[in-house]
Design a protein around this motif. Structure first.
Motif, PDB file in Angstrom:
ATOM      1  N   ILE A   1      36.491 -28.062   1.189  1.00 14.86           N
ATOM      2  CA  ILE A   1      35.130 -27.564   1.397  1.00 14.86           C
ATOM      3  C   ILE A   1      34.180 -28.757   1.410  1.00 14.86           C
ATOM      4  O   ILE A   1      34.123 -29.532   0.445  1.00 14.86           O
ATOM      5  CB  ILE A   1      34.708 -26.593   0.271  1.00 14.86           C
ATOM      6  N   GLY A   2      33.427 -28.910   2.474  1.00 15.68           N
ATOM      7  CA  GLY A   2      32.501 -30.034   2.559  1.00 15.68           C
ATOM      8  C   GLY A   2      31.335 -29.930   1.590  1.00 15.68           C
ATOM      9  O   GLY A   2      31.028 -28.853   1.067  1.00 15.68           O
ATOM     10  N   SER A   3      30.676 -31.036   1.361  1.00 21.10           N
ATOM     11  CA  SER A   3      29.429 -31.050   0.587  1.00 21.10           C
ATOM     12  C   SER A   3      28.270 -30.748   1.517  1.00 21.10           C
ATOM     13  O   SER A   3      28.461 -30.484   2.713  1.00 21.10           O
ATOM     14  CB  SER A   3      29.237 -32.419  -0.061  1.00 21.10           C
ATOM     15  N   SER A   4      27.053 -30.801   0.978  1.00 18.58           N
ATOM     16  CA  SER A   4      25.872 -30.560   1.823  1.00 18.58           C
ATOM     17  C   SER A   4      25.699 -31.652   2.875  1.00 18.58           C
ATOM     18  O   SER A   4      24.978 -31.461   3.860  1.00 18.58           O
ATOM     19  CB  SER A   4      24.617 -30.469   0.949  1.00 18.58           C
ATOM     20  N   GLN A   5      26.350 -32.801   2.684  1.00 17.71           N
ATOM     21  CA  GLN A   5      26.226 -33.919   3.622  1.00 17.71           C
ATOM     22  C   GLN A   5      27.350 -33.959   4.659  1.00 17.71           C
ATOM     23  O   GLN A   5      27.270 -34.691   5.638  1.00 17.71           O
ATOM     24  CB  GLN A   5      26.228 -35.246   2.839  1.00 17.71           C
ATOM     25  N   SER A   6      28.394 -33.188   4.465  1.00 13.43           N
ATOM     26  CA  SER A   6      29.544 -33.219   5.371  1.00 13.43           C
ATOM     27  C   SER A   6      29.181 -32.621   6.728  1.00 13.43           C
ATOM     28  O   SER A   6      28.363 -31.697   6.817  1.00 13.43           O
ATOM     29  CB  SER A   6      30.720 -32.452   4.766  1.00 13.43           C
ATOM     30  N   TYR A   7      29.811 -33.129   7.769  1.00 18.15           N
ATOM     31  CA  TYR A   7      29.568 -32.586   9.100  1.00 18.15           C
ATOM     32  C   TYR A   7      30.820 -32.754   9.962  1.00 18.15           C
ATOM     33  O   TYR A   7      31.778 -33.426   9.573  1.00 18.15           O
ATOM     34  CB  TYR A   7      28.361 -33.264   9.759  1.00 18.15           C
TER      35      TYR A   7
END
Length: 247
Positions: free
Chosen positions: A221-227
């Motif tokens: 699961i990505g963080s708020s910064q992942s893209y």
């Protein structure tokens, strides 16, 4: 204790391969032993057993070692990460014969590293690893850990995300995550990393449960910064790149 990584010899360290070849006895979960058949020799004693027989395997290995034989216990990934190293070491101390056995852990490529490499670069900043299996840890404790990781905006790696009988936990974990992250947060799913039939999927927090997930899957699961860009999942480390691109 030897971590065999995904299980194919080319993804094992030379030291791991050599240690297995030099063993008198090789002990492990039967499917993992089968993965390294090309490394084994007919002269070796091979002890394979099924799921949920970890304590029995560890005791057999310890008995063989105390009898003076060179024993290797194999775990997929890294033997010290959700593997057999801790159990064997605890039993060794329990029987109070630890001075008679040279105990050593030889690391392997853990599932988190193998999966991340296939997805792109999702673990470039702080991350948390959580097993969703409540066989040995109460579900209430696991869910608190999921919430704490979500609050901290860590990339989260779920080991043991789902089985045939255990389907609700990952659904509850997702609901918890949606309290802290947007539905468009990228999610990577890798099943059978480095093995035949390997599957790699990139989805998002809103839709990833529509994908096939089982006990051989790892969910990142990505963080708020992942893209995601060009089919690759990225979590920026924070470097400044000229032109204002994400970094």
């Amino acid at each position: 204790m030897v971590g065999i990584g995904p299980g194919n010899p080319e993804n094992m360290s030379q030291r791991a391969v050599q240690t297995i070849k030099e063993a008198d006895v090789v002990v492990g979960y039967r499917p993992y032993v089968e993965l390294i058949e090309d490394v084994l020799s007919p002269e070796q004693e091979v002890i394979g057993s099924g799921m949920r027989q970890e304590v029995k395997r560890a005791r057999k290995a310890l008995d063989k070692a105390l009898a003076g034989r060179r024993v290797v216990v194999v775990s997929s990934g890294d033997a010290g990460i959700y593997g057999m190293a801790g159990l064997v070491l605890e039993l060794l101390f329990e029987v109070n014969d630890y001075k008679r056995v040279d105990f050593e852990v030889i690391p392997g490529i853990t599932a988190a590293s193998a999966a991340a490499a296939l997805l792109g670069a999702p673990l470039m900043n702080d991350f948390v690893v959580i097993s969703l299996s409540d066989l040995l840890t109460p579900w209430e404790v696991i869910l608190r850990r999921v919430e704490a990781a979500a609050q901290g905006d860590f990339v989260i790696i779920f080991y043991n995300p789902k089985s045939k009988r255990r389907v609700q936990q990952i659904e509850e974990a997702r609901e918890m995550l949606l309290n802290y992250r947007t539905a468009s947060t990228p999610v990577g799913i890798v099943t059978g990393a480095g093995r035949a039939g390997q599957r790699v999927v990139i989805s998002d927090l809103a839709h990833f449960l529509d994908e096939e997930i089982d006990m051989f899957s790892l969910v990142i699961i990505g963080s708020s910064q992942s893209y995601v860009k060009e089919g690759r999942m990225i979590t920026p480390r924070g470097y400044q790149i000229s032109g204002g691109e994400k970094s």
